[in-house]
Structure formats: C-alpha cells, structure tokens
Motif scaffolding. Structure first.
Motif, short mmCIF file in Angstrom:
data_model
loop_
_atom_site.label_atom_id
_atom_site.label_comp_id
_atom_site.label_asym_id
_atom_site.label_seq_id
_atom_site.Cartn_x
_atom_site.Cartn_y
_atom_site.Cartn_z
N GLY A 28 0.89 -1.20 0.02
CA GLY A 28 0.10 -0.11 -0.13
C GLY A 28 0.76 1.26 0.10
O GLY A 28 0.41 2.47 -0.37
N GLY A 29 2.27 1.24 0.40
CA GLY A 29 2.96 2.03 0.36
C GLY A 29 2.80 3.39 1.60
O GLY A 29 3.75 4.44 1.66
N THR A 30 1.99 3.00 2.58
CA THR A 30 1.61 3.88 3.46
C THR A 30 2.72 4.21 4.54
O THR A 30 3.08 5.22 5.28
N ASP A 31 3.54 3.01 4.61
CA ASP A 31 4.89 3.31 5.32
C ASP A 31 6.05 3.64 4.41
O ASP A 31 6.75 4.44 4.75
N VAL A 32 6.01 2.81 3.09
CA VAL A 32 7.29 2.83 2.30
C VAL A 32 7.45 4.33 1.95
O VAL A 32 8.31 5.14 1.85
N LEU A 33 6.00 5.14 1.41
CA LEU A 33 6.38 6.35 1.02
C LEU A 33 6.69 7.55 2.08
O LEU A 33 7.56 8.42 1.56
N VAL A 34 6.27 7.25 3.21
CA VAL A 34 6.54 8.24 4.11
C VAL A 34 8.04 8.06 4.50
O VAL A 34 9.01 9.07 4.54
N GLN A 102 -6.52 3.90 4.83
CA GLN A 102 -7.59 2.64 4.70
C GLN A 102 -7.63 2.26 3.51
O GLN A 102 -7.63 1.09 2.75
N GLY A 103 -7.55 3.18 2.50
CA GLY A 103 -7.71 2.80 0.90
C GLY A 103 -6.46 2.16 0.34
O GLY A 103 -6.63 1.67 -0.62
N ARG A 104 -5.30 2.36 1.11
CA ARG A 104 -4.07 1.68 0.62
C ARG A 104 -3.63 0.33 1.48
O ARG A 104 -3.07 -0.36 1.10
N ALA A 105 -3.49 0.90 2.90
CA ALA A 105 -2.74 0.13 3.76
C ALA A 105 -3.15 -1.49 3.83
O ALA A 105 -4.32 -1.67 3.58
N THR A 106 -2.18 -2.21 3.98
CA THR A 106 -2.36 -3.70 4.06
C THR A 106 -1.90 -4.33 5.35
O THR A 106 -1.22 -3.90 6.04
N LEU A 107 -2.49 -5.64 5.60
CA LEU A 107 -2.25 -6.26 6.75
C LEU A 107 -0.80 -6.55 6.64
O LEU A 107 0.03 -6.43 7.76
N VAL A 108 -0.32 -7.06 5.65
CA VAL A 108 1.12 -7.75 5.51
C VAL A 108 2.19 -6.62 5.42
O VAL A 108 3.03 -6.52 6.43
N GLY B 43 2.73 15.92 3.05
CA GLY B 43 3.51 14.97 2.32
C GLY B 43 3.72 13.80 2.71
O GLY B 43 4.47 12.98 2.44
N THR B 44 2.97 13.26 4.06
CA THR B 44 3.16 12.10 4.85
C THR B 44 1.86 11.50 5.20
O THR B 44 2.02 10.69 6.11
N GLY B 45 0.88 11.85 4.51
CA GLY B 45 -0.43 11.19 4.84
C GLY B 45 -1.19 11.45 5.89
O GLY B 45 -2.17 10.95 6.43
N ASP B 46 -0.74 12.65 6.47
CA ASP B 46 -1.57 13.07 7.74
C ASP B 46 -2.36 14.07 7.58
O ASP B 46 -3.28 14.39 8.37
N CYS B 62 -0.15 12.08 -1.85
CA CYS B 62 1.25 11.88 -1.45
C CYS B 62 1.80 10.34 -1.29
O CYS B 62 2.84 10.74 -0.89
N LEU B 63 0.91 9.81 -0.92
CA LEU B 63 1.44 8.36 -0.59
C LEU B 63 1.18 7.17 -1.68
O LEU B 63 1.09 6.23 -1.54
N VAL B 64 1.26 7.95 -2.88
CA VAL B 64 0.73 6.96 -4.06
C VAL B 64 2.01 7.48 -5.07
O VAL B 64 2.19 8.78 -5.41
N LEU B 65 2.69 6.49 -5.58
CA LEU B 65 3.86 6.92 -6.84
C LEU B 65 3.05 7.29 -8.04
O LEU B 65 2.13 6.51 -8.12
#
Ligand SMILES: Cc1cc2nc3c(=O)[nH]c(=O)nc-3n(C[C@H](O)[C@H](O)[C@H](O)COP(=O)(O)OP(=O)(O)OC[C@H]3O[C@@H](n4cnc5c(N)ncnc54)[C@H](O)[C@@H]3O)c2cc1C
Ligand code: FES
Ligand code: FES
Lengths: 287, 160
Positions: A28-34, A102-108, B43-46, B62-65
C-alpha cells in the motif's frame, strides 16, 4: 532508485535474489512512501506487487481464509463474512490511519513494517494467523508471531516475500477483540494495545484463550500466563485480576512522552480485561 | 535515470506522462499536469489536503507514486464541477462559509464526495470519522460538517 511492477511472486523473488543493492517491496506504500520522503530508507529497487494476479482477493475454504497481500483495510472491512467471523482483526486493521490510509494500507505491510505498535499484529497473533512465504527454495508457512524479530526487522530473508495471510476458520462459540489506547480519538499510534481470542466450552466457561499485547515490548507479545488466567473461568473478577497481572508482568515497554513505563504497563492489563469481555460476549458468553 | 512512462485516466480523460520513480502522484498532478487543486499540506499522509480517488478509492496522492497509477482511473477535484456548474458539495461549502484559507477544501470535497458516493445518507458521526484525515486549521470543522450534511440532503432530493 529503480521501480519495477511485477506480475508474479516468482519474478519478485528472482529480482530480489539477483539485486546487488537494497530491495524494498511496495504494497500500500503508507509506510514506504513516508519513509522514502523522510529519507529513512534508500532502496535501489522498489518492487510493486499490486498487479500480481490474486493479490486483491480474499478466498475462504472449510479450513481457512486466505487474504491477498494487496487487500486494503477498506476492502477487508467490506468482507461481511470475514468481519462476522473475525471482528477483532477487522476492527484492528480499520483503526489504522484515516479513510485515505485505509484505501491503501495492507495487513502484511503493517506486519512487515515491524513497528512494536502495529495495530493489526496483536489481533493476528491472537488468532494464530500464519503467513505464506515464497523464497528461492520454495514455499513455507510461519506463524505471524515469528515474522517480527525486533523493531523494524523481520525474519524474512532478503529474497523472500509474503504471498498471503492464512487465517483459520473461527470455531463455534469463539470470539476475538482488539483494543488500543491512544491520547486522541482518531489518527494516532497505540501507546498500549491488547487482543484476545477465546473459545468457550459447553458450560460457557473459557476452554482456551490467546492473549497478545502491542506497544509494550520490542515485538508483539503472546502472553501464555494471561491465557491461563482465563481458562476455566467465566471472566469473574478473580480471573480478570489474574489476567491483568499476567499482562502487566509481561510488559517491558519504553518510556517516552506519549506514555511512561508505568502507564503502558497498567494500561496493557486494563485493555486486556476489556478486550476479554468483548471477546467473551462475541463467543456467546454472558457476563 | 530513465523516466517511467505511465498511461492512466484522469477525470475521464486518457492521460500519458513521464515521471521519476520517486515522484508521487501529487507531484505529477501538480507539477506536470497542471492540476493544482490537490494541495501538499504535509507530504506524509497526515493532512488529507492531497486527497484524490484511485480506482474509486479515496487515497492521499502524496502516498501514491506516479508510476503506480498505470492503467488506473484517477479522479481529482478538477473533475467535480460540471463545467461552470458547481457540484452541490462545492456550492454548499461556499454558501456555508466552510472555508477560510481554502487549502484543505479540495481534499475535503473529494473525501466528502467519496463518502456520499458510498452512502448518500451518512450520520454526522460517520461523516466526522470519515473526514478525520482531512485537517483544517481555520474553520473549526463545524461549518464543513454542516455544509456537507446540507449538500447530502439536497442530493437526496430533500428540501432544506
Ligand atoms: C497518516 C498515517 C497514519 C497511520 N496510522 C497507523 C495506525 O494507527 N496504526 C498502525 O499500526 N499503523 C499506522 N500507519 C502505518 C501504516 O499505514 C501501516 O503500517 C500499514 O498497514 C502499512 O501497510 P502498507 O500496505 O501501506 O505497507 P507498505 O508501506 O507498502 O510496506 C510496509 C513494509 O512492509 C513490507 N512489505 C509489504 N508487503 C510485503 C510482502 N508481501 N512481503 C514482504 N514484505 C512486505 C515493505 O517492504 C515495507 O517494509 C499510519 C500511516 C500513516 C501514513
Ligand atoms: S499532503 Fe498528502 S496527506 Fe498531507
Ligand atoms: S480553510 Fe484553511 S485549512 Fe481549512
């Protein structure tokens, strides 16, 4: 950084095996992108796995649910069958972030980011969930409990990838629940958390239990003594007192401005008692 | 470093662009495609100021490439009005004075519309939780909530 979208897990494993630099998987990238934005990680190769066939699916057999690695929190919550059978897991996942997250984040992703405060992990551990892993030597399955080994670290090898979450079918007369404490009502990270999964016997007492705690140790804890405190009881005050003490005894939290050691230790016990009551009622027990 | 070629649909139009691997969808929208409605608050989803939908799901752009939207359908605030006719949500936020600086407004509108598409008759509590990821420094939220509830009622055909 190079970016690749793969069409199979086998391709991901090959790429990770042959890459000289650092690889990172993008769910989902919600950790990776940050982390990319903040410069906390600098992968040479980023592998998007969301186009692999089947990763957005939840399938169910007589023995287990198989949850794809790109299923988002929002999608998990829309699966009525899963939500009815494992409400604690679904609620834990739904606590993560905002509607947008929630639209992106995953369990794994939550599991492999390996935060001690990851919300979905205690509920998965209490449910005895397992993950399926693909590596160069083939497939293996391990308990969710054995994935995280330290904050930010998993037991996966450099060229291994999780391909699904396997959740046992919940038995009759059983229930699960997850609760966390945060200083606000939304959009915050757990200061302490607890998940309980119970099966009741014919007479309405607890036949078996699994109790796990988050944010009170470097990794999520599965507390056997806490489970023992519940077995045989109908959650009378003495059993709950025992549960709370066992949980607090297992804690080894950090001390920070969001929660002191004392506060986290006490709160873990309180949350475990409250979660146990919810799980007990969900299992059909009456308090 | 070679750029990635992406073809996607934005507000119903087929769009192609080239982006760096680490370029976010928000950067692509704003800097390459001239769609500056989505804002970068954190820029960090907040903060939710960058809210768009991707394949019908509300997300933080901002959390999608940029590279991730290959083959997807994206909607942004620019797709909300019908020509010069404002969407009821836009009209009611204006009439209800639910914006001051306006930085949060595009994100609030996109998020509110995503809720109403799913549930045309949300409770106030549901709406408040749904918008918990859309921060506003100016309004104190009440006017936003009231304007969205009024717009929702109008969209359901109820007289106010
Ligand atoms: C605003 C905001 C609020 C948040 N709130 C919370 C919260 O309340 N509680 C909470 O627990 N978290 C929270 N998070 C963190 C994050 O959203 C969750 O951890 C989420 O579940 C991560 O999932 P993802 O799919 O986005 O992971 P990603 O960012 O895609 O990946 C996370 C990690 O997992 C690895 N990974 C992903 N898939 C696999 C796989 N199949 N095999 C092996 N490794 C893999 C990645 O390489 C990466 O290291 C929040 C984040 C944001 C931005
Ligand atoms: S800019 Fe994306 S959430 Fe703030
Ligand atoms: S109107 Fe200024 S942030 Fe909302």
């Amino acid at each position: 950084m190079r970016y690749v979208g793969v069409n199979s897990f086998a391709d991901a494993v090959d790429l990770m095996g042959s890459e000289q630099g650092k690889c990172m998987i993008l769910a989902g990238g919600t950790d990776v992108l940050v982390q990319l934005k903040l410069g906390l990680v600098e992968p040479d190769l980023l592998i998007n796995i969301k186009a692999i066939p089947g990763v957005k699916e939840i399938s169910v057999s007589s023995t287990e649910y198989r949850i794809g690695v790109a299923v988002s929190g929002a999608e998990l919550g829309e699966d009525a069958g899963l939500k009815a059978e494992w409400p604690g897991i679904v609620e834990a996942m739904e606590l993560i972030g905002s509607t947008q997250v929630q639209g992106r984040a995953t369990l794994v992703g939550n599991l492999c980011n390996a935060s001690p405060a990851a919300d979905a992990v205690p509920a998965l551990v209490s449910a005895a969930a397992r993950v399926e892993i693909l590596g160069p030597l083939g497939r293996r399955k391990i308990n969710v409990k054995d994935v995280t080994i330290a904050p930010g670290k998993t037991s996966l090898a450099k060229d291994e990838i999780i391909t699904a979450v396997c959740l046992p079918r919940q038995q009759k007369n059983s229930g699960d629940a997850y609760l966390r404490f945060i200083p606000r009502t939304e959009m915050d990270i757990a200061v302490a958390s607890a998940a309980v999964n119970l099966i009741l016997a014919q007479d309405g007492s607890v036949q078996s239990a699994r109790v796990s705690l988050g944010a009170v140790a470097p990794t999520v804890l599965l507390v056997d003594d806490a489970a023992k405190a519940l077995v045989g009881s109908k959650l009378d005050d003495a059993a709950l007192e025992q549960l709370s003490m066992a949980c607090s005894a297992a804690c080894s939290p950090i001390d920070d401005r969001r929660g002191t050691i004392d506060f986290r230790t006490k709160t873990a016990g309180v949350l475990a008692c409250r979660a146990a009551k919810i799980a007990f009622q969900r299992a059909g027990g009456s308090l | 470093m070679s750029k990635i070629h992406v073809s996607t649909e934005i507000n119903g139009d087929q769009v192609e662009f080239l982006c760096e691997t680490d370029e976010t969808l928000l950067d692509v929208l704003r800097d390459q495609l001239g769609l500056t409605g989505a804002k970068e608050g954190c820029g960090t989803g907040d903060c939710g100021a960058c809210s768009v939908t991707v394949d019908g799901r509300l997300v933080c752009s901002c959390l999608v490439l940029g590279a991730e939207v290959e083959g997807s359908a994206v909607t942004t605030i620019e797709g909300m009005a019908d020509g010069d006719a404002l969407h009821p949500l836009q009209r009611h936020l204006l009439e209800g004075a639910a914006l001051q600086c306006g930085i949060c407004t595009p994100g609030v509108l996109v998020a509110a519309k995503a809720l109403l598409d799913k549930n045309p008759d949300p409770s106030e509590e549901e709406l408040r939780y749904w918008l918990a990821g859309n921060l506003c420094r100016c309004t104190g939220y009440d006017k936003i909530i009231r304007s969205v509830m009024t717009a929702a009622a109008e969209m359901r055909g109820e007289k106010s």
